[in-house]
Design a protein around this motif. Structure first.
Motif, PDB file in Angstrom:
ATOM      1  N   ILE A   3     -25.758   4.509 -18.604  1.00  4.84           N
ATOM      2  CA  ILE A   3     -24.669   4.030 -17.449  1.00  4.84           C
ATOM      3  C   ILE A   3     -23.295   4.324 -17.946  1.00  4.84           C
ATOM      4  CG2 ILE A   3     -24.032   2.697 -15.554  1.00  4.84           C
ATOM      5  CD1 ILE A   3     -26.744   1.448 -15.621  1.00  4.84           C
ATOM      6  N   GLY A   4     -22.617   5.209 -17.571  1.00  6.93           N
ATOM      7  CA  GLY A   4     -21.235   5.346 -18.003  1.00  6.93           C
ATOM      8  C   GLY A   4     -20.209   4.732 -17.122  1.00  6.93           C
ATOM      9  N   PRO A   5     -18.911   4.961 -17.440  1.00  3.83           N
ATOM     10  CA  PRO A   5     -17.727   4.212 -16.891  1.00  3.83           C
ATOM     11  C   PRO A   5     -17.689   4.265 -15.442  1.00  3.83           C
ATOM     12  CG  PRO A   5     -17.147   5.342 -18.807  1.00  3.83           C
ATOM     13  CD  PRO A   5     -18.624   5.758 -18.792  1.00  3.83           C
ATOM     14  N   PHE A   6     -17.148   3.296 -14.779  1.00  2.00           N
ATOM     15  CA  PHE A   6     -16.910   3.412 -13.448  1.00  2.00           C
ATOM     16  C   PHE A   6     -18.237   3.715 -12.477  1.00  2.00           C
ATOM     17  CE2 PHE A   6     -13.256   5.252 -15.619  1.00  2.00           C
ATOM     18  CZ  PHE A   6     -12.457   3.998 -15.609  1.00  2.00           C
ATOM     19  N   THR A   7     -18.996   2.826 -12.717  1.00  2.00           N
ATOM     20  CA  THR A   7     -20.315   2.999 -12.026  1.00  2.00           C
ATOM     21  C   THR A   7     -20.840   1.709 -11.408  1.00  2.00           C
ATOM     22  OG1 THR A   7     -21.157   4.790 -13.531  1.00  2.00           O
ATOM     23  CG2 THR A   7     -22.830   3.982 -12.101  1.00  2.00           C
ATOM     24  N   SER A   8     -21.056   1.723 -10.280  1.00  2.00           N
ATOM     25  CA  SER A   8     -21.726   0.466  -9.698  1.00  2.00           C
ATOM     26  C   SER A   8     -23.188   1.097  -9.273  1.00  2.00           C
ATOM     27  CB  SER A   8     -21.099   0.328  -8.387  1.00  2.00           C
ATOM     28  OG  SER A   8     -19.701  -0.093  -8.556  1.00  2.00           O
ATOM     29  N   ILE A   9     -23.906  -0.074  -9.734  1.00  2.00           N
ATOM     30  CA  ILE A   9     -25.602   0.057  -9.455  1.00  2.00           C
ATOM     31  C   ILE A   9     -25.902  -1.260  -8.323  1.00  2.00           C
ATOM     32  CG2 ILE A   9     -27.681  -0.093 -10.404  1.00  2.00           C
ATOM     33  CD1 ILE A   9     -26.172   2.421 -11.164  1.00  2.00           C
ATOM     34  N   GLY A  10     -26.291  -1.117  -7.154  1.00  2.00           N
ATOM     35  CA  GLY A  10     -26.665  -2.062  -6.166  1.00  2.00           C
ATOM     36  C   GLY A  10     -27.592  -2.963  -6.828  1.00  2.00           C
ATOM     37  N   ASP A  11     -28.099  -3.960  -5.918  1.00  2.00           N
ATOM     38  CA  ASP A  11     -28.966  -4.855  -6.013  1.00  2.00           C
ATOM     39  C   ASP A  11     -30.440  -4.229  -5.921  1.00  2.00           C
ATOM     40  OD1 ASP A  11     -27.158  -6.881  -6.104  1.00  2.00           O
ATOM     41  OD2 ASP A  11     -27.366  -7.569  -4.339  1.00  2.00           O
ATOM     42  N   SER A  12     -31.395  -4.768  -6.604  1.00  2.00           N
ATOM     43  CA  SER A  12     -32.735  -4.093  -6.466  1.00  2.00           C
ATOM     44  C   SER A  12     -32.820  -2.623  -6.790  1.00  2.00           C
ATOM     45  CB  SER A  12     -33.355  -4.670  -5.310  1.00  2.00           C
ATOM     46  OG  SER A  12     -33.260  -6.075  -5.041  1.00  2.00           O
ATOM     47  N   CYS A  13     -32.129  -2.149  -7.615  1.00  2.00           N
ATOM     48  CA  CYS A  13     -32.258  -0.711  -7.969  1.00  2.00           C
ATOM     49  C   CYS A  13     -33.198  -0.526  -9.112  1.00  2.00           C
ATOM     50  CB  CYS A  13     -30.739  -0.272  -8.126  1.00  2.00           C
ATOM     51  SG  CYS A  13     -29.998   0.019  -6.617  1.00  2.00           S
ATOM     52  N   THR A  14     -33.636   0.648  -9.318  1.00  2.00           N
ATOM     53  CA  THR A  14     -34.436   1.020 -10.557  1.00  2.00           C
ATOM     54  C   THR A  14     -33.806   2.409 -11.242  1.00  2.00           C
ATOM     55  OG1 THR A  14     -36.408   0.035  -9.641  1.00  2.00           O
ATOM     56  CG2 THR A  14     -36.573   1.643 -11.441  1.00  2.00           C
ATOM     57  N   LEU A  15     -33.628   2.045 -12.705  1.00  2.00           N
ATOM     58  CA  LEU A  15     -33.028   3.344 -13.462  1.00  2.00           C
ATOM     59  C   LEU A  15     -34.257   3.516 -14.464  1.00  2.00           C
ATOM     60  CD1 LEU A  15     -30.109   2.999 -11.688  1.00  2.00           C
ATOM     61  CD2 LEU A  15     -29.424   4.426 -13.587  1.00  2.00           C
TER      62      LEU A  15
END
Length: 355
Positions: free
Chosen positions: A286-298
């Motif tokens: 996960i790179g800069p300036f990234t928002s991952i929301g709640d209950s996500c999967t990567l």
């Protein structure tokens, strides 16, 4: 003093996401844009807020409630159709009464709050105050033309041939005199009651209308690139915090926020970034300036300079950047053979694929 927040627009420039969600609730650093506006109004000492709602009114009501969580009192004002900003003032007449008020477009983002602006309006004894900022393409905005002494000499709404690059920012301050103005004007060629026409009416009637040049950061979050830029600005001031679980194989550089319940395993995180509650990130970058929301999967994925809404999944995909990924979305790797793209895409989407 009261406030009027406009949260009823259809958000056509952010379709297809706005077919199912209110644009004012799209997340910036995992917090809806609309929340920033309410907090700015509250911090300026204003606690009585009317919220104009439209087709997405139920979603806005569910998100804001009665305003208690923000320390304000919210009154909802349904608008049957998007008939212009001045029409919003017209339907809010009973709520606003004879008080001065701030009108705040719910999808606007203004860094630094509005406390100083409200103070200058009160001290200046103006009928109205507008905020201005230079923009590259004024054709998408209301535009003000200033005289040699900085006085307002004319206003135009989305002009085809702008005579000024000064766009009107979506935060206005009005005295009760605006109510006479919105009743006096006629709909524009677009079929809307334009707030620029109402302000021009005040000028023509000899009222004092003050302009203030915004020197800080402002964005109308009406397009994908605007959303991503706002996300970047907020994340730049991130204070690192790790409330979730991170294993010892994960490499973290820069300010990173990991909310409670999130699990990160064998990853590379380059902040500033935020990972929402109960998300699971495995073998990913996960790179800069990234928002991952709640209950996500990567899993086995790479993403940067992007916003990922809640409850979405990315697996085996490299590399995603400058993207807006909605709720309950699944992005996965296609089978290696044949070498094809398999897509299910709704109306008014944008997809860019490498050859």
């Amino acid at each position: 003093m009261k406030a009027l927040i406009l949260a009823g627009g259809r958000g056509t420039r952010l379709r297809p996401l706005t077919h199912t969600s209110a644009k004012q609730l799209f997340p910036v650093a995992n917090k809806p844009v609309l929340f920033y506006g309410i907090e700015a109004i509250r911090d300026a000492g204003i606690t009585e807020i009317g919220v104009v709602i439209g087709d997405t009114g139920a979603e806005v009501r569910a998100a804001l409630g009665d305003g208690t969580r923000f320390g304000v009192r919210i009154t909802y004002l349904p608008q049957d159709a998007p008939l212009g900003l001045a029409h919003c003032v017209l339907i809010a007449r009973d709520f606003l009464g004879d008080d001065d008020f701030v009108m705040y477009l719910g999808d606007n983002f203004l860094v630094g709050g509005i406390g100083e602006l409200v103070g200058s309006f009160r001290a200046g004894d103006y009928t109205a105050q507008i905020l201005l900022t230079p923009v590259d393409d004024p054709r998408s905005y209301g535009v003000a033309v200033l005289g040699r002494s900085g006085e307002i000499v004319g206003l135009e709404e989305k002009p085809e041939a702008p005579t000024s690059d000064l766009a009107i920012v979506g935060v206005y301050m009005f005295s009760p005199a605006i109510h006479e103005a919105v009743r006096a004007i006629a709909p524009s060629a677009r079929g809307e009651l334009e707030i620029t026409d109402a302000i021009q009416w005040l000028l023509d009637a000899g009222h004092r209308v003050h302009s203030h040049l915004v020197t800080g950061y402002w964005k109308d979050t009406g397009q994908v690139q605007d959303m991503l830029e706002c996300n970047r600005i907020v994340l730049e001031s991130t204070t690192p915090r790790i409330d979730g679980t991170v294993d010892d194989r994960t490499e973290i550089t820069g300010p990173v926020v990991i909310e409670a319940g999130a699990v990160v395993e064998d990853c590379v995180l380059r902040g500033p970034l935020i990972i929402g509650a109960d998300s699971k990130i495995v073998r990913s970058y996960i790179g800069p300036f990234t928002s991952i929301g709640d209950s996500c999967t990567l899993e086995d994925a790479e993403i940067e300079y992007s916003i990922m809404f809640g409850c979405s999944t990315i697996r085996g995909v490299s590399r995603i950047e400058a993207s807006l990924i909605g709720k309950d979305v699944e992005v996965t790797q296609a089978p290696r053979t044949p070498n094809t793209h398999q897509l299910v895409i709704g109306d008014q989407c944008t997809v860019r694929l490498r050859p």
